[in-house]
Scaffold this active site. Structure first.
Site, PDB file in Angstrom:
ATOM      1  N   SER A   1      27.467 -25.391   0.703  1.00 47.11           N
ATOM      2  CA  SER A   1      28.208 -26.254   1.016  1.00 47.11           C
ATOM      3  C   SER A   1      27.072 -26.595   2.078  1.00 47.11           C
ATOM      4  CB  SER A   1      29.447 -25.482   2.192  1.00 47.11           C
ATOM      5  OG  SER A   1      28.428 -24.358   3.354  1.00 47.11           O
ATOM      6  N   LYS A   2      27.484 -27.431   3.332  1.00 49.24           N
ATOM      7  CA  LYS A   2      26.619 -28.071   4.810  1.00 49.24           C
ATOM      8  C   LYS A   2      25.222 -26.360   4.541  1.00 49.24           C
ATOM      9  CE  LYS A   2      25.943 -32.314   7.018  1.00 49.24           C
ATOM     10  NZ  LYS A   2      25.423 -32.638   6.368  1.00 49.24           N
ATOM     11  N   ARG A   3      26.179 -26.542   5.007  1.00 50.28           N
ATOM     12  CA  ARG A   3      25.782 -24.947   5.412  1.00 50.28           C
ATOM     13  C   ARG A   3      24.409 -24.477   4.669  1.00 50.28           C
ATOM     14  NH1 ARG A   3      27.629 -19.878   4.372  1.00 50.28           N
ATOM     15  NH2 ARG A   3      29.489 -20.740   2.923  1.00 50.28           N
TER      16      ARG A   3
ATOM     17  N   GLY B   1      22.046 -25.881   3.466  1.00 49.13           N
ATOM     18  CA  GLY B   1      20.849 -26.918   3.276  1.00 49.13           C
ATOM     19  C   GLY B   1      21.230 -28.429   2.959  1.00 49.13           C
TER      20      GLY B   1
ATOM     21  N   GLU C   1      20.779 -36.067   1.562  1.00 50.89           N
ATOM     22  CA  GLU C   1      20.468 -35.414   2.724  1.00 50.89           C
ATOM     23  C   GLU C   1      19.180 -34.803   2.255  1.00 50.89           C
ATOM     24  OE1 GLU C   1      23.975 -32.949   4.103  1.00 50.89           O
ATOM     25  OE2 GLU C   1      24.875 -33.652   2.125  1.00 50.89           O
TER      26      GLU C   1
END
Ligand code: GLU
Length: 427
Positions: A200-202, A204, A210
């Site tokens: 997930s985003k956390r 990286g 991104e």
């Protein structure tokens, strides 16, 4: 001949896991001198958007993947799927339920296949209910259009994520119903975060976009994604895609879940930045500086090359360059708070004043000559270099860390160095 495909659904950005799937299909095709095809799975007309497709294709190209033949669009083939469903209806292998068409699953048998990555996988047909192949709105289901198109395209190997393992037996019975031999299947284990949770985003970021924005080089990201699915026999970790193509072996692919380790990706990226030519890095670094509000149009490529020679061993991503090298491109660079103390002592200011005068007088402003000035200054006064190096570094760069002070000074040039030292004393 090997024919593989990557089949993105253009309903979102290119996920890092999908990018890995694409890379491995490409690796396999190029290694075996086969074909790598693209199929756009845009049967969900409401959620599919051309901006997503454009971006997915852009990201694939950025990663260095090229494909053969024109991409196939499923949205243009609804008529074909309905004809194929009609064949099964006529053969008594499917039946209608309102406007929908369902495939009759034969009970009491075992459906098995030899997965290229996991080995033999088998499922009892009793656990599979009759399968919708055409929905009541006339659109095909994923499993059905996938089989129709994989056979139409002559796909020999299907490499995709583990999340599709439960679909494969359903697809196999469709191949059988059409009297076709299924392709070989290989399911790649999912990518997890280092904590074992779904990526997930956390961790990286989840999209290729991104990482691109954060300043990763495409070969570094591709190299890292390759390591997340396969470990070459010789254990090499720096393996650009073009090298990987030569030694890739599908039978060596990992059958355990891969953990996405951002620190390792950053390490790899640093290796690629270090080895990149200045010619390649200069336009990229200019873009990152520009985006950080530091225009560089007034500075030549030759000047940027000198700065990069000092800093490309230090930046792990392109986005780390602006805060490291801003002082080479503007006079109003910020000063690190923790370094201000070096400029506050009256003694340091006095040293800087004298050093500035001495530096103003040297004609050969090379790092070697500057170093001699500093060394002799310290020797004459019987002091350690620290009390003059730290204030001087702060004065010329605003930072406590960076490239070697004398090298930095040489690149900045005498006028700017002397002016900055004098400004720091008076400021
Ligand atoms: N569109 C599907 C996906 O993105 C393709 C799966 C497959 O490769 O068969 O998951």
């Amino acid at each position: 001949m090997v024919r593989v495909r990557f089949a993105p659904s253009p309903t979102g950005f290119l996920h890092i896991g999908s990018a890995r799937t694409a890379i491995f299909n490409w690796l396999y095709a190029r290694h075996s001198r086969g074909k790598f095809l693209l199929r756009v799975e845009d049967t969900d007309l409401k959620r599919s958007e051309s901006r997503f497709l454009d971006e997915i294709l852009e990201d694939l190209k950025w990663l260095g993947l090229d494909w053969d033949e024109e991409p196939l669009f499923q949205s243009k083939r609804f008529g074909v799927y309905r004809e194929k469903a009609a064949e099964l209806l006529a053969a008594g292998k499917a039946y209608k339920d309102g406007d929908a068409v369902l495939f009759k699953v034969e009970p009491g048998r075992t459906i098995a296949f030899d997965d290229l990555i996991h080995g033999r996988i088998s499922v009892e047909s009793d656990t599979i209910k009759d399968q919708v192949i055409i929905k009541s709105d006339g659109s095909p289901t994923y499993n059905f259009s996938c089989v129709v198109d994989d056979s139409f395209l002559g796909i020999t190997h299907v490499l995709r994520g583990d999340d599709h393992i439960s679909n494969t037996p359903k697809q196999i019975i469709f191949y059988e119903a059409f009297g076709l031999t299924p392709p070989r299947f290989g399911h790649m284990p999912l990518i997890l975060g280092t904590d074992g949770a779904k990526l997930s985003k956390r961790h990286g970021g989840v999209s290729v976009e991104e990482y691109k924005r954060d300043g990763f080089l495409p070969e570094a990201l591709a190299n890292y994604l390759i390591l997340l699915g396969w470990t070459p026999k010789d254990g090499r970790e720096i393996l650009p895609p073009a090298e990987a193509v030569k030694v890739f072996e599908i039978s060596e692919m990992n059958d355990v879940q891969a953990k996405f380790d951002l620190q390792k990706l950053r390490w790899l990226n640093a290796e690629y930045i270090m080895k990149s030519s200045n010619a390649r890095l200069i336009p990229l670094v200019r873009q990152y500086l520009y985006a950080a509000g530091i225009p560089t149009a007034d500075f030549s490529d030759a000047y940027l090359a000198k700065v990069l020679d000092l800093y490309k061993v230090r930046a792990k991503t392109l986005s780390e360059f602006p805060p490291m090298i801003d002082c080479f491109f503007r006079e109003d660079f910020p000063f690190d708070e923790e370094g201000r103390k070096h400029l506050e002592k009256p003694e340091s200011r006095e040293f800087l004043r004298i050093l500035a005068d001495q530096l103003a007088g040297i004609t050969d402003f090379s790092h070697a000559t500057i170093e001699v000035v500093f060394r002799e200054f310290a020797e004459e006064r019987g002091i350690k270099p620290g009390p003059i190096i730290h204030p001087a570094r702060m004065a010329v760069s605003g930072k406590t860390k960076g490239a070697g002070l004398f090298e930095m000074m040489e690149v900045l040039g005498r006028e700017r160095v002397v002016a900055r030292m004098r400004r720091a004393i008076n400021g």
